[in-house]
Design a protein around this motif. Structure first.
Motif, PDB file in Angstrom:
ATOM      1  N   THR A  18      14.731 -20.502 -20.410  1.00  0.00           N
ATOM      2  CA  THR A  18      14.892 -20.817 -19.000  1.00  0.00           C
ATOM      3  C   THR A  18      15.853 -19.825 -18.385  1.00  0.00           C
ATOM      4  O   THR A  18      16.921 -19.549 -18.939  1.00  0.00           O
ATOM      5  CB  THR A  18      15.429 -22.254 -18.831  1.00  0.00           C
ATOM      6  N   TRP A  19      15.483 -19.295 -17.229  1.00  0.00           N
ATOM      7  CA  TRP A  19      16.248 -18.271 -16.525  1.00  0.00           C
ATOM      8  C   TRP A  19      16.533 -18.727 -15.099  1.00  0.00           C
ATOM      9  O   TRP A  19      15.693 -19.368 -14.470  1.00  0.00           O
ATOM     10  CB  TRP A  19      15.459 -16.964 -16.491  1.00  0.00           C
ATOM     11  N   THR A  20      17.706 -18.378 -14.586  1.00  0.00           N
ATOM     12  CA  THR A  20      18.121 -18.719 -13.229  1.00  0.00           C
ATOM     13  C   THR A  20      18.156 -17.449 -12.388  1.00  0.00           C
ATOM     14  O   THR A  20      18.663 -16.406 -12.844  1.00  0.00           O
ATOM     15  CB  THR A  20      19.513 -19.376 -13.248  1.00  0.00           C
ATOM     16  N   LEU A  21      17.640 -17.537 -11.170  1.00  0.00           N
ATOM     17  CA  LEU A  21      17.575 -16.371 -10.286  1.00  0.00           C
ATOM     18  C   LEU A  21      18.979 -15.907  -9.900  1.00  0.00           C
ATOM     19  O   LEU A  21      19.796 -16.697  -9.448  1.00  0.00           O
ATOM     20  CB  LEU A  21      16.769 -16.712  -9.030  1.00  0.00           C
ATOM     21  N   SER A  22      19.210 -14.617 -10.079  1.00  0.00           N
ATOM     22  CA  SER A  22      20.478 -14.006  -9.688  1.00  0.00           C
ATOM     23  C   SER A  22      20.320 -13.247  -8.371  1.00  0.00           C
ATOM     24  O   SER A  22      21.190 -13.289  -7.511  1.00  0.00           O
ATOM     25  CB  SER A  22      20.947 -13.068 -10.799  1.00  0.00           C
ATOM     26  N   SER A  23      19.186 -12.536  -8.227  1.00  0.00           N
ATOM     27  CA  SER A  23      18.935 -11.827  -6.964  1.00  0.00           C
ATOM     28  C   SER A  23      17.445 -11.572  -6.789  1.00  0.00           C
ATOM     29  O   SER A  23      16.698 -11.492  -7.758  1.00  0.00           O
ATOM     30  CB  SER A  23      19.707 -10.515  -6.896  1.00  0.00           C
ATOM     31  N   TRP A  24      17.057 -11.424  -5.529  1.00  0.00           N
ATOM     32  CA  TRP A  24      15.670 -11.160  -5.145  1.00  0.00           C
ATOM     33  C   TRP A  24      15.720 -10.091  -4.064  1.00  0.00           C
ATOM     34  O   TRP A  24      16.260 -10.318  -2.987  1.00  0.00           O
ATOM     35  CB  TRP A  24      15.041 -12.428  -4.618  1.00  0.00           C
ATOM     36  N   THR A  25      15.177  -8.935  -4.365  1.00  0.00           N
ATOM     37  CA  THR A  25      15.190  -7.822  -3.429  1.00  0.00           C
ATOM     38  C   THR A  25      13.779  -7.290  -3.277  1.00  0.00           C
ATOM     39  O   THR A  25      13.006  -7.259  -4.228  1.00  0.00           O
ATOM     40  CB  THR A  25      16.107  -6.685  -3.946  1.00  0.00           C
TER      41      THR A  25
END
Length: 154
Positions: A18-25
């Motif tokens: 499971t991964w959590t969003l750090s950034s979206w560009t």
């Protein structure tokens, strides 16, 4: 058998979890823009060992409906804002070790055009983070590349 060193472990083994969003560009014509859900979007993606993927992303601080009715709002503006502030999909995934990419075979999606589609994501690891990059995609008539940085959930 995969090595215990992250640099030599198989890509498939490294993405599971499971991964959590750090950034979206997003990059449009080489210009950096915030992602579809803003610079501080929140999200989670899960890759199961059995080959399933589930991804959920939303705009931070997304407005709540005026009603607590489980059917949601009947106000078309509230419903549109809710739709515009959320993306989610699930399905199966396949990893191409040689090409360093993953294919998301979408079974269900908040975006009806993604249902039964295949979404390709190039995968890179930088320290403890996973970087997923789209091939060029169409966004409001312009070609864009999206970069999502994920941190392993604790």
């Amino acid at each position: 058998m995969a090595s215990l060193s992250d640099g030599t472990r198989r890509l498939r083994d490294r993405i599971v979890g499971t991964w959590t969003l750090s950034s979206w560009t997003r990059f449009v014509g080489g210009v950096e823009e915030p992602g579809l859900l803003g610079r501080d979007a929140v999200g989670q993606i899960l890759y199961s060992p059995e080959g399933y993927v589930s991804a959920h992303l939303m705009r931070r601080g997304r407005a709540r409906f005026a009603t607590d009715d489980v059917a949601g709002s009947s106000d078309p503006l509230e419903r549109a804002a809710a739709y515009d502030g959320y993306q989610g999909y699930c399905g199966r995934y396949e990893v191409d070790e040689a090409g360093s990419f993953v294919l998301h075979r979408v079974a269900l999606s908040s975006n009806p055009n993604w249902t039964e589609s295949v979404q390709k994501r190039f995968v890179q690891f930088v320290d403890h983070r996973m970087k997923l990059t789209t091939p060029p995609i169409l966004r409001r008539g312009k070609e864009a590349t999206v970069v999502l940085i994920w941190e392993r959930a604790s």
